[in-house]
Write an enzyme that holds these catalytic residues in place. Structure first.
Site, PDB file in Angstrom:
ATOM      1  N   PRO A 272       3.888  -0.457 -12.687  1.00  0.00           N
ATOM      2  CA  PRO A 272       4.344  -1.365 -11.629  1.00  0.00           C
ATOM      3  C   PRO A 272       5.826  -1.195 -11.302  1.00  0.00           C
ATOM      4  CG  PRO A 272       4.299  -2.497 -13.723  1.00  0.00           C
ATOM      5  CD  PRO A 272       3.830  -1.096 -13.998  1.00  0.00           C
ATOM      6  N   GLY A 273       6.152  -1.415 -10.032  1.00  0.00           N
ATOM      7  CA  GLY A 273       7.547  -1.517  -9.625  1.00  0.00           C
ATOM      8  C   GLY A 273       7.790  -2.955  -9.197  1.00  0.00           C
ATOM      9  N   ARG A 274       7.245  -3.257  -8.017  1.00  0.00           N
ATOM     10  CA  ARG A 274       7.434  -4.566  -7.403  1.00  0.00           C
ATOM     11  C   ARG A 274       7.149  -5.737  -8.363  1.00  0.00           C
ATOM     12  NH1 ARG A 274       6.750  -4.977  -2.367  1.00  0.00           N
ATOM     13  NH2 ARG A 274       5.655  -3.005  -2.397  1.00  0.00           N
ATOM     14  N   TYR A 314       8.628  -2.512   7.569  1.00  0.00           N
ATOM     15  CA  TYR A 314       7.196  -2.867   7.458  1.00  0.00           C
ATOM     16  C   TYR A 314       6.851  -4.185   8.157  1.00  0.00           C
ATOM     17  CZ  TYR A 314       8.230  -0.061   3.285  1.00  0.00           C
ATOM     18  OH  TYR A 314       8.697   0.893   2.424  1.00  0.00           O
ATOM     19  N   CYS A 343      24.298  -3.048  15.072  1.00  0.00           N
ATOM     20  CA  CYS A 343      24.212  -2.792  16.515  1.00  0.00           C
ATOM     21  C   CYS A 343      22.806  -2.337  16.900  1.00  0.00           C
ATOM     22  CB  CYS A 343      25.221  -1.731  16.897  1.00  0.00           C
ATOM     23  SG  CYS A 343      24.838  -0.165  16.117  1.00  0.00           S
ATOM     24  N   GLU A 344      21.806  -3.000  16.399  1.00  0.00           N
ATOM     25  CA  GLU A 344      20.415  -2.613  16.675  1.00  0.00           C
ATOM     26  C   GLU A 344      19.624  -3.884  16.942  1.00  0.00           C
ATOM     27  OE1 GLU A 344      18.737   0.503  15.849  1.00  0.00           O
ATOM     28  OE2 GLU A 344      20.538   1.531  15.155  1.00  0.00           O
TER      29      GLU A 344
END
Ligand SMILES: Cc1ncc(COP(=O)(O)O)c(C=O)c1O
Length: 425
Positions: A272-274, A314, A343-344
């Site tokens: 596992p990571g999350r 996501y 700036c997006e």
């Protein structure tokens, strides 16, 4: 199954006993804070597995790696940099030659050299890797990462199986890969599938069956099977964890059937990571502007997608809380859009997949109040960038009543490190 303790979209005055006000007066904003007690809790949840291998891509600060090592967790590395991080955090290959495993779909030259230097175990995600490892380390034991031909994932960008995924060895190519392994003097001792079934146990049982069928093709050289990562955590109200007992039972039953077929024991790993770090992490930002644009109220922060990219990548949802500077919390809530300073137009934390701007009901707040993006410990800081000339933010660790700085805020010198201006001609 652990009880859900995340507080969703509310007011927060402290993190694990530390007042938000004190944290920001010492370290400024934005900053990431990790609560070690949450990581410890999550490690304990997985005690039934023989090996818990942390996918450090989720949060790879060496202090986090060190603490996980002390808790008996080993690591996965996907690059030369991650191998070096694990070594810097004290993982000792002499004590446990499998405490770092290199898992990727390719070797770049640097990673292959490091794998060879440290005789690292490799989890091969493509047939070419079998040949390359055979040339570099004849006689090596390897794991094969299998793409079973179907996948699962919370977004098309995170789907880890099926024909559209670039990951793993295609399930129909296993026999050919075993021939390749023989030819290049490599022994297949492990099988791995990282599909991430979420809370869907029926899907998980298909994954287990697929692994079992492939394991029977590989045969008695196998000593390890890995369930991969992908254990979910609740990001939204109403979401839950997977039923870990049932999750373990499905994998354990697969392992036992294989043990019976092979006549020897098999180690069962999880990767596992999350699950280990997501809930430990908070990104604290300051509200720098509150503005009305037609029907929308915007809270604009000093943190942007360069600090936390999951929403823009996501359409990921993060719970949000507000910490009022005055310490007094107004009871009124309003629908707001939360954005950053970049700036997006896509620099919006409350967006859905596809980039559609969404509103969130949050407490009324003003410039100078703090806004906390929660459940941000996984794939948060590790995806941070210097876009728009912004310094990457500090990482702080709360552990046993102490607040440690485990990464300093970047400076201008960090920002231009390695750059040079050639003489003008
Ligand atoms: C091979 C592998 N193992 C484990 C993980 C960890 O996944 P998660 O953080 O969803 O548990 C990943 C994530 O990309 C992965 O690619």
């Amino acid at each position: 199954m652990p009880a859900v303790t995340t507080s969703f979209d509310t007011i927060r005055t402290e993190i694990s006993g530390f007042a938000i006000r004190d944290i920001v007066s010492q370290f400024g904003t934005p900053c990431y804070v990790y609560d070690m007690s949450k990581i410890e809790e999550r490690v304990k949840d997985l005690a039934a597995f023989d090996v818990v291998r942390y996918a450090q891509k989720a949060c790879s600060n060496i202090a986090i790696l060190d603490r996980l090592r002390r808790l008996g967790v080993v690591v996965d590395a996907v690059s030369a940099g991650e191998v070096k991080r694990a070594l810097a955090a004290g993982f000792d290959l002499k004590q446990d030659p499998h405490c770092i495993v290199y898992t990727a779909d390719v070797f770049d030259q640097e990673a292959l050299a490091l794998v060879k230097e440290h005789s690292l175990h490799v989890n091969c995600g493509s047939p070419d890797m079998i040949e390359q490892i055979g040339r570099a380390m004849p006689g090596a034991n390897v794991t094969l990462r299998i793409n079973p031909g179907f996948g699962h994932g919370h977004s098309q960008k995170t789907n880890t199986g099926g024909p559209q995924s670039k990951h793993g060895i295609w399930h129909e190519d296993v026999v050919e890969c075993l021939r390749k392994a023989d030819l290049h003097n490599v022994i297949v001792t492990g099988l791995h599938m990282h599909i991430g079934s979420g809370t869907d146990l029926e899907h998980l049982s298909q994954v287990c069956n697929a692994l079992e069928n492939i394991a029977l093709q590989v045969g008695r050289t196998l000593t390890t099977i890995s369930a991969g990562g992908g254990l979910p955590v609740p990001y939204r109200q109403g979401q839950t964890y997977v039923d870990l007992e049932q999750y373990y039972s499905l994998w354990d039953a697969t392992r036992k059937r294989l043990e019976k077929a092979f006549g020897h024991s098999l180690s069962l790993e999880i990767e596992p990571g999350r699950y280990l770090v997501a809930e430990s992490g908070f990104l604290i930002a300051e509200i720098r502007a509150v503005k009305q644009m037609g029907e929308n109220t915007f809270y604009l922060l000093d943190a942007g997608f360069n600090d936390l990219a999951r929403p823009i990548l996501y359409g990921a949802y993060h719970p949000i809380s507000i910490s009022h500077r005055s310490g007094r919390a107004p009871s009124e809530q309003i629908d707001v859009v939360v954005g950053g300073p970049l700036c997006e137009s896509g620099d919006i934390f409350t967006q859905e997949e596809g980039g559609f701007v969404a509103k969130r009901k949050l407490p009324v707040a003003s410039v100078g109040d703090h806004l906390i993006l929660e459940v941000a410990g996984a794939y948060g800081f590790v995806m941070a960038s210097n876009y728009n000339g912004r310094f990457r933010v500090p990482e702080l660790l709360i552990e046993n009543g102490k607040l440690h700085c485990i990464r300093a805020r970047e400076t201008f010198e960090d920002l231009i490190r390695g750059e040079s201006i050639p003489p003008a001609s």
